[in-house]
Write a protein that holds these residues in place. Sequence first.
Motif, short mmCIF file in Angstrom:
data_model
loop_
_atom_site.label_atom_id
_atom_site.label_comp_id
_atom_site.label_asym_id
_atom_site.label_seq_id
_atom_site.Cartn_x
_atom_site.Cartn_y
_atom_site.Cartn_z
N ILE A 127 0.84 -1.20 0.00
CA ILE A 127 0.00 0.00 0.00
C ILE A 127 0.88 1.26 0.00
CG2 ILE A 127 -1.76 1.29 1.26
CD1 ILE A 127 -2.79 -1.29 0.01
N ALA A 128 1.97 1.22 0.76
CA ALA A 128 2.90 2.35 0.75
C ALA A 128 3.53 2.54 -0.62
CB ALA A 128 3.98 2.14 1.82
N ALA A 129 3.87 1.43 -1.28
CA ALA A 129 4.46 1.52 -2.61
C ALA A 129 3.46 2.09 -3.62
CB ALA A 129 4.95 0.15 -3.06
N LEU A 130 2.19 1.68 -3.51
CA LEU A 130 1.17 2.20 -4.42
C LEU A 130 1.04 3.71 -4.33
CD1 LEU A 130 -1.69 -0.44 -3.98
CD2 LEU A 130 -0.35 -0.04 -6.06
N GLN A 131 1.34 4.27 -3.15
CA GLN A 131 1.22 5.71 -2.98
C GLN A 131 2.21 6.49 -3.84
OE1 GLN A 131 -1.31 7.10 -0.79
NE2 GLN A 131 -1.88 4.97 -1.14
N HIS A 132 3.26 5.82 -4.30
CA HIS A 132 4.24 6.49 -5.14
C HIS A 132 3.75 6.65 -6.58
CE1 HIS A 132 7.74 6.61 -2.38
NE2 HIS A 132 7.13 5.58 -1.82
N LEU A 133 2.71 5.93 -6.95
CA LEU A 133 2.21 5.98 -8.33
C LEU A 133 1.26 7.15 -8.49
CD1 LEU A 133 1.33 2.21 -8.94
CD2 LEU A 133 3.46 3.41 -9.53
N PRO A 134 1.26 7.81 -9.66
CA PRO A 134 0.22 8.80 -9.94
C PRO A 134 -1.15 8.13 -9.83
CG PRO A 134 1.95 8.88 -11.60
CD PRO A 134 2.21 7.66 -10.77
N PRO A 135 -2.18 8.89 -9.41
CA PRO A 135 -3.49 8.28 -9.14
C PRO A 135 -4.05 7.42 -10.27
CG PRO A 135 -3.44 10.48 -8.24
CD PRO A 135 -2.15 10.30 -8.99
N ARG A 136 -3.98 7.88 -11.52
CA ARG A 136 -4.57 7.10 -12.60
C ARG A 136 -3.76 5.82 -12.86
NH1 ARG A 136 -8.72 9.20 -15.56
NH2 ARG A 136 -8.18 8.01 -17.42
N GLN A 137 -2.44 5.89 -12.74
CA GLN A 137 -1.63 4.67 -12.85
C GLN A 137 -2.00 3.70 -11.73
OE1 GLN A 137 2.61 4.85 -13.21
NE2 GLN A 137 2.56 6.51 -14.71
N ARG A 138 -2.21 4.23 -10.55
CA ARG A 138 -2.60 3.41 -9.41
C ARG A 138 -3.91 2.70 -9.70
NH1 ARG A 138 -3.05 6.91 -4.11
NH2 ARG A 138 -1.25 7.82 -5.16
N ALA A 139 -4.87 3.45 -10.24
CA ALA A 139 -6.18 2.86 -10.55
C ALA A 139 -6.05 1.78 -11.61
CB ALA A 139 -7.13 3.96 -11.03
N ASP A 159 -12.69 6.30 -18.85
CA ASP A 159 -12.92 7.19 -20.00
C ASP A 159 -11.64 7.43 -20.78
OD1 ASP A 159 -15.67 7.53 -19.57
OD2 ASP A 159 -15.29 9.11 -18.09
N THR A 160 -10.95 6.35 -21.13
CA THR A 160 -9.72 6.45 -21.89
C THR A 160 -9.67 5.31 -22.90
OG1 THR A 160 -7.31 6.69 -21.69
CG2 THR A 160 -8.37 5.11 -20.20
N THR A 161 -8.51 5.06 -23.49
CA THR A 161 -8.37 4.02 -24.51
C THR A 161 -7.60 2.83 -23.95
OG1 THR A 161 -6.26 4.88 -25.33
CG2 THR A 161 -8.29 5.80 -26.28
N THR A 162 -7.74 1.69 -24.60
CA THR A 162 -6.98 0.51 -24.16
C THR A 162 -5.49 0.73 -24.35
OG1 THR A 162 -7.30 -0.50 -26.34
CG2 THR A 162 -8.86 -1.10 -24.61
N VAL A 163 -5.10 1.48 -25.36
CA VAL A 163 -3.68 1.79 -25.55
C VAL A 163 -3.15 2.57 -24.35
CG1 VAL A 163 -2.02 3.08 -26.95
CG2 VAL A 163 -3.82 1.75 -28.07
N ALA A 164 -3.91 3.56 -23.90
CA ALA A 164 -3.49 4.35 -22.74
C ALA A 164 -3.45 3.49 -21.48
CB ALA A 164 -4.43 5.53 -22.55
N VAL A 165 -4.41 2.59 -21.33
CA VAL A 165 -4.43 1.69 -20.17
C VAL A 165 -3.20 0.81 -20.16
CG1 VAL A 165 -5.59 -0.35 -19.22
CG2 VAL A 165 -6.92 1.67 -19.82
#
Length: 315
Positions: A127-139, A159-165
């Motif tokens: 959970i601490a490591a996840l906090q280092h990720l930008p929110p959308r990357q985390r999601a 609301d994005t593309t599979t390429v972006a995901v």
Amino acid sequence: MNLEDEFAQVRGELVVHCYRMLGSRHDAEDVVQDVYVRAWKGFAEFEQRSSVRTWLYRIATRLCLNALKHSSRRLVPSALGAPGNDPDDLDTPMTEATWLEPLPDHGMSADPATVVGTRQSLRLAMIAALQHLPPRQRAVLILRDVLLWPAAEVAAALDTTTVAVNSSLQRARAELARIAPSEEQVSEPDDPWRRDLLDRYARAFERADLVALEELLTQDVRWEMPPVPTWFNGRQDVLRLLAAKLTPGDGRRVMVETSANGQPAFALYSRGDDDRFHARYLQVLTLSEEGVTAILAFHRADLFSAFGLPPERPA
């Protein structure tokens, strides 16, 4: 099944999901309450292109992302700088900081058939490591690697593309590989050795028996104690801290076992002038086959109620 019944079935899952996103049990529960309100208001427009459960996860994820626009990431002391080595020179507690919070295990109960994710994904280090990720990357990482959603479903939720995901997922995995512990590093000993280790640790800590504690702590053990930003790394420095802060002798402390984030934990009570034991702080332990490798000691007595523990106990 109506919305109220469906929500009741997945509420615990949603709290865990939001906790992974936010690093706070309190914030996660607030978001989940908002999920129910949003879902109830919008249920008439729900088009049933997905299950109600998936729809609720989408709402929860979006609300978490909204919440993260207005808050900083949750911290642990080791994320702030190098360890200290002088127990008499502790930094002033940072009460204004947003510290990582533990998640009581009893609040995560659910039908085993519907439990999602893995135990490792809830460990405090993860959970601490996840906090280092930008929110959308985390999601993206949580939806893809924990909930195992297809990329197209994640794209629709965000609301994005599979390429972006896929691009976000690749970056998130690379960052976690750099900072998060591997499964080998977090593997715990099996019972009954684990049970014996915890019993011996509790007895040694209650008595401030540093000789016994030295046998139980690994050479590279880490001790953190938010909201104090100073932390200690290595057996000798941790023992030096405990020697300075723990008054030796029987009957001064009581350790009550509990669990958080799928890890063993102890609630520490200490005897006051009124001859009663008062809540002091909550220790969450990380174990290995060599012993205790990390202790996160949350110096917040208000956390005890979330674990079903009273603020004080009779002697």
